[in-house]
Design a protein around this motif. Sequence first.
Motif, short mmCIF file in Angstrom:
data_model
loop_
_atom_site.label_atom_id
_atom_site.label_comp_id
_atom_site.label_asym_id
_atom_site.label_seq_id
_atom_site.Cartn_x
_atom_site.Cartn_y
_atom_site.Cartn_z
N MET A 1 0.83 -1.18 0.00
CA MET A 1 0.00 0.00 0.00
C MET A 1 0.87 1.24 0.00
SD MET A 1 -3.48 -0.65 2.10
CE MET A 1 -3.83 1.00 1.64
N GLY A 2 0.32 2.28 -0.54
CA GLY A 2 1.06 3.52 -0.58
C GLY A 2 0.14 4.70 -0.82
N LEU A 3 0.75 5.80 -1.10
CA LEU A 3 0.08 7.07 -1.26
C LEU A 3 0.46 7.66 -2.60
CD1 LEU A 3 -1.40 9.58 -0.01
CD2 LEU A 3 0.83 10.24 0.84
N VAL A 4 -0.51 8.22 -3.31
CA VAL A 4 -0.25 8.90 -4.57
C VAL A 4 -0.82 10.30 -4.47
CG1 VAL A 4 -0.61 8.89 -7.07
CG2 VAL A 4 -0.40 6.73 -5.84
N LEU A 5 -0.04 11.29 -4.86
CA LEU A 5 -0.52 12.66 -5.01
C LEU A 5 -0.65 12.91 -6.50
CD1 LEU A 5 0.58 12.66 -2.08
CD2 LEU A 5 1.23 15.03 -2.46
N PHE A 6 -1.85 13.30 -6.92
CA PHE A 6 -2.10 13.45 -8.35
C PHE A 6 -3.05 14.61 -8.61
CE2 PHE A 6 -5.08 10.45 -6.54
CZ PHE A 6 -6.32 10.80 -7.09
N PRO A 7 -2.98 15.19 -9.81
CA PRO A 7 -3.86 16.29 -10.16
C PRO A 7 -5.32 15.84 -10.24
CG PRO A 7 -2.00 16.18 -11.66
CD PRO A 7 -1.99 14.93 -10.85
N GLY A 8 -6.21 16.70 -9.82
CA GLY A 8 -7.63 16.42 -9.87
C GLY A 8 -8.23 16.77 -11.22
N ASP A 9 -7.59 16.29 -12.29
CA ASP A 9 -8.06 16.62 -13.64
C ASP A 9 -8.68 15.43 -14.37
OD1 ASP A 9 -5.79 15.14 -14.14
OD2 ASP A 9 -4.88 16.61 -15.48
N ASP A 10 -8.81 14.31 -13.69
CA ASP A 10 -9.41 13.09 -14.27
C ASP A 10 -8.66 12.58 -15.50
OD1 ASP A 10 -11.48 12.98 -12.36
OD2 ASP A 10 -12.65 14.43 -13.51
N ASP A 11 -7.38 12.92 -15.63
CA ASP A 11 -6.56 12.46 -16.75
C ASP A 11 -5.49 11.53 -16.19
OD1 ASP A 11 -4.85 12.05 -18.89
OD2 ASP A 11 -4.73 14.17 -19.43
N VAL A 12 -5.57 10.25 -16.53
CA VAL A 12 -4.63 9.28 -15.97
C VAL A 12 -3.21 9.46 -16.50
CG1 VAL A 12 -6.40 7.56 -15.49
CG2 VAL A 12 -5.23 7.52 -17.68
N THR A 13 -3.03 10.29 -17.53
CA THR A 13 -1.69 10.52 -18.05
C THR A 13 -1.00 11.72 -17.39
OG1 THR A 13 -2.46 11.93 -19.87
CG2 THR A 13 -2.34 9.54 -20.28
N ARG A 120 -3.24 23.94 -14.87
CA ARG A 120 -4.59 23.46 -15.17
C ARG A 120 -5.64 23.98 -14.19
NH1 ARG A 120 -3.76 18.57 -18.35
NH2 ARG A 120 -2.30 19.35 -19.90
N ASP A 121 -5.17 24.70 -13.16
CA ASP A 121 -6.05 25.22 -12.11
C ASP A 121 -6.88 24.11 -11.46
OD1 ASP A 121 -6.98 27.27 -10.44
OD2 ASP A 121 -8.76 27.58 -11.69
N VAL A 122 -6.17 23.03 -11.05
CA VAL A 122 -6.81 21.90 -10.38
C VAL A 122 -6.08 21.61 -9.07
CG1 VAL A 122 -7.70 20.85 -12.50
CG2 VAL A 122 -5.45 20.17 -11.64
N GLU A 123 -6.74 20.88 -8.19
CA GLU A 123 -6.18 20.52 -6.89
C GLU A 123 -5.25 19.33 -7.02
OE1 GLU A 123 -9.53 20.20 -7.57
OE2 GLU A 123 -10.15 22.18 -6.89
N ILE A 124 -4.44 19.16 -5.98
CA ILE A 124 -3.67 17.91 -5.81
C ILE A 124 -4.49 17.05 -4.86
CG2 ILE A 124 -1.65 16.83 -4.80
CD1 ILE A 124 0.03 19.08 -5.79
N ILE A 125 -4.74 15.83 -5.30
CA ILE A 125 -5.53 14.90 -4.51
C ILE A 125 -4.60 13.88 -3.84
CG2 ILE A 125 -7.29 13.08 -4.65
CD1 ILE A 125 -8.48 14.67 -7.02
N PHE A 126 -4.88 13.59 -2.58
CA PHE A 126 -4.17 12.56 -1.84
C PHE A 126 -4.97 11.27 -1.98
CE2 PHE A 126 -2.27 16.23 -0.21
CZ PHE A 126 -1.15 15.92 0.55
#
Length: 127
Positions: A1-13, A120-126
């Motif tokens: 298990m781990g943690l990913v920080l990713f943009p909240g833009d719904d783009d998996v790339t 992109r003016d989006v959040e970083i999601i944990f």
Amino acid sequence: MGLVLFPGDDDVTSPDISWSYTGFNMFREWLAQAEGFTLSEMHGFHGDRPWSSVSTPLTPLLDHPDDDGPDLTPTQCAAMLPRLEAIIDERHHDGSDPALARRIDDTRQLVTVMKFCLDRDVEIIFG
């Protein structure tokens, strides 16, 4: 298990950064040390020291639940970026310390994700 920080833009790339929970804790301990305090002394990290006693633009990242809580807003990212970039510049790596090399690389990856989120003016999601 781990943690990913990713943009909240719904783009998996989109760029992201991931850690094990232990690795994320070590990264935050390193950032706190760069900011002049010990993370384990802080409220929420087994200590009693209030967050109001430290002054750092990195507080939204350092005082954040591992994989829950609010997203990091573009405004918060914009406030943290200059300090993260300064930490990269301050912590010169001579190749002899693999742990330091990892922390610097993690910081660079986080900066990349934050800049992407700002563009992109989006959040970083944990997650």
